[in-house]
Design an enzyme around this catalytic site. Structure first.
Site, PDB file in Angstrom:
ATOM      1  N   LYS A  16       0.820  -1.208   0.000  1.00 44.39           N
ATOM      2  CA  LYS A  16       0.000   0.000   0.000  1.00 44.39           C
ATOM      3  C   LYS A  16       0.855   1.260   0.000  1.00 44.39           C
ATOM      4  CE  LYS A  16      -4.322  -1.910   1.618  1.00 44.39           C
ATOM      5  NZ  LYS A  16      -5.266  -2.135   2.700  1.00 44.39           N
ATOM      6  N   ARG A  70      -3.052 -10.016   5.246  1.00 41.35           N
ATOM      7  CA  ARG A  70      -3.492 -10.140   3.850  1.00 41.35           C
ATOM      8  C   ARG A  70      -2.376  -9.586   2.974  1.00 41.35           C
ATOM      9  NH1 ARG A  70      -5.705  -6.958   0.052  1.00 41.35           N
ATOM     10  NH2 ARG A  70      -7.345  -7.781  -1.291  1.00 41.35           N
TER      11      ARG A  70
HETATM   12  C1  7PJ Z   1      -8.004  -4.735   2.122  1.00 40.92           C
HETATM   13  C2  7PJ Z   1      -9.037  -5.595   1.788  1.00 40.92           C
HETATM   14  C3  7PJ Z   1      -7.666  -4.569   3.498  1.00 40.92           C
HETATM   15  C4  7PJ Z   1      -9.415  -6.130   3.986  1.00 40.92           C
HETATM   16  C5  7PJ Z   1      -8.251  -4.683   0.005  1.00 40.92           C
HETATM   17  C6  7PJ Z   1      -5.433  -3.556  -1.494  1.00 40.92           C
HETATM   18  C7  7PJ Z   1      -6.796  -3.034  -1.716  1.00 40.92           C
HETATM   19  N1  7PJ Z   1      -9.733  -6.299   2.709  1.00 40.92           N
HETATM   20  N2  7PJ Z   1      -9.179  -5.550   0.450  1.00 40.92           N
HETATM   21  N3  7PJ Z   1      -8.404  -5.292   4.385  1.00 40.92           N
HETATM   22  N4  7PJ Z   1      -7.503  -4.192   0.998  1.00 40.92           N
HETATM   23  N5  7PJ Z   1     -10.093  -6.787   4.936  1.00 40.92           N
HETATM   24  O1  7PJ Z   1      -5.156  -4.745  -1.532  1.00 40.92           O
HETATM   25  O2  7PJ Z   1      -4.561  -2.685  -1.302  1.00 40.92           O
HETATM   26  O3  7PJ Z   1      -6.779  -3.820   3.912  1.00 40.92           O
HETATM   27  S1  7PJ Z   1      -8.088  -4.269  -1.660  1.00 40.92           S
END
Ligand code: 7PJ
Length: 263
Positions: free
Chosen positions: A209, A243
């Site tokens: 990010k 994640r």
């Molecule tokens: C996140 C997500 C996050 C959760 C994305 C990216 C954007 N779901 N989906 N937490 N980010 N729970 O991968 O930068 O930070 S999409």
């Protein structure tokens, strides 16, 4: 405290860091899933709607066509838990019937019908905080007290879930790094992971990010070391899931943390 690696599977042509890398045919999807599992992914997070700043909206049909066949294929070939990164009620319901294991909603089940759909699936849910909407959220994020406001929002969503019949033991939380937050907001929230994790299962998504870019001065393609260190710190603070895009780097970081550090 064990932290699980949740591998991002972006089934979108336009996600900010790896969009378009997974071609949407069955073989490519299975290859991408198999690689992540071999590398040490404990979960796969399947998403068909890009939420990067400025992303174009996708129709329900388009999202379903991206995510559901991929889920079905992965579940037929691998024994791996899959979460659905979706805000769309019909995708939640159909995904659950195809074997999805968790709903991960960056909109915390605020879309009309989402609470009811999630309740019906009986799956665990991840509630994420976002200020604003993906197209404008990074324009001018503003808080009096970011930690208190994020917590207040998440508590209200927990109450809404419980009222809809989603038991609190099926609820996990995510402060939503980068979703309507400046670097300072993200830093404050990151410091608070430990406190949150005392009470709820926490998912942390900081991989590649902008905050990692701002700290390291690097473009998206070069943020995996920074991302892995951040994932290890989140794990050490008690995060239940990290994640991530780069599973191998994260696995190594967690292994070193566990063997030589404080995990
Ligand atoms: C996140 C997500 C996050 C959760 C994305 C990216 C954007 N779901 N989906 N937490 N980010 N729970 O991968 O930068 O930070 S999409």
């Amino acid at each position: 405290m064990h932290t699980e690696i949740m591998a991002v599977m972006n089934l979108t042509p336009d996600s900010f860091s790896d969009g378009g890398q997974i071609a949407l045919d069955r073989d490519s999807i299975l290859r991408a899933a198999g690689t992540r599992i071999e590398q040490g992914a404990d979960w796969l997070d399947l998403g068909g709607e890009s939420t990067r700043p400025g992303a174009a909206a996708v129709s329900v049909q388009e999202e379903a066509d991206r995510v559901l066949p991929a889920l079905e294929a992965i579940k037929s070939e691998f024994d791996v838990p899959c979460s659905l990164d979706t805000s769309t009620p019909s995708v939640m319901l159909q995904g659950a019937s195809l074997g999805a294991d968790m709903i991960n909603d960056v909109r915390a089940l605020q879309r009309p019908g989402a609470l009811e759909a999630a309740a019906k699936t009986q799956l665990p849910v991840v509630l994420m905080h976002m200020q604003g909407t993906p197209d404008t959220m990074q324009d001018q994020p503003s808080y009096q007290d970011v930690e208190a406001e994020v917590l207040e929002f998440l508590r209200a969503r927990i109450a809404a879930c419980e009222a809809a019949g989603i038991h609190s033991d099926r609820i996990a939380l995510d402060p939503g790094f980068g979703f309507g937050k400046t670097l300072d907001h993200n830093k404050t929230l990151f410091k608070g992971i430990g406190r949150l994790a005392e009470r709820w299962p926490i998912l942390v998504g900081v991989s590649r990010k902008r905050m990692i870019g701002e700290i390291t001065g690097r473009p998206t393609s070069e943020r995996d070391v920074g991302s892995a260190v951040a994932a290890a710190l989140a794990a050490s603070a008690g995060a239940r899931w990290v994640r991530v895009h780069n599973v191998e780097a994260t696995r190594d970081a967690l292994a070193v943390m566990k063997n030589l550090g404080t995990l």
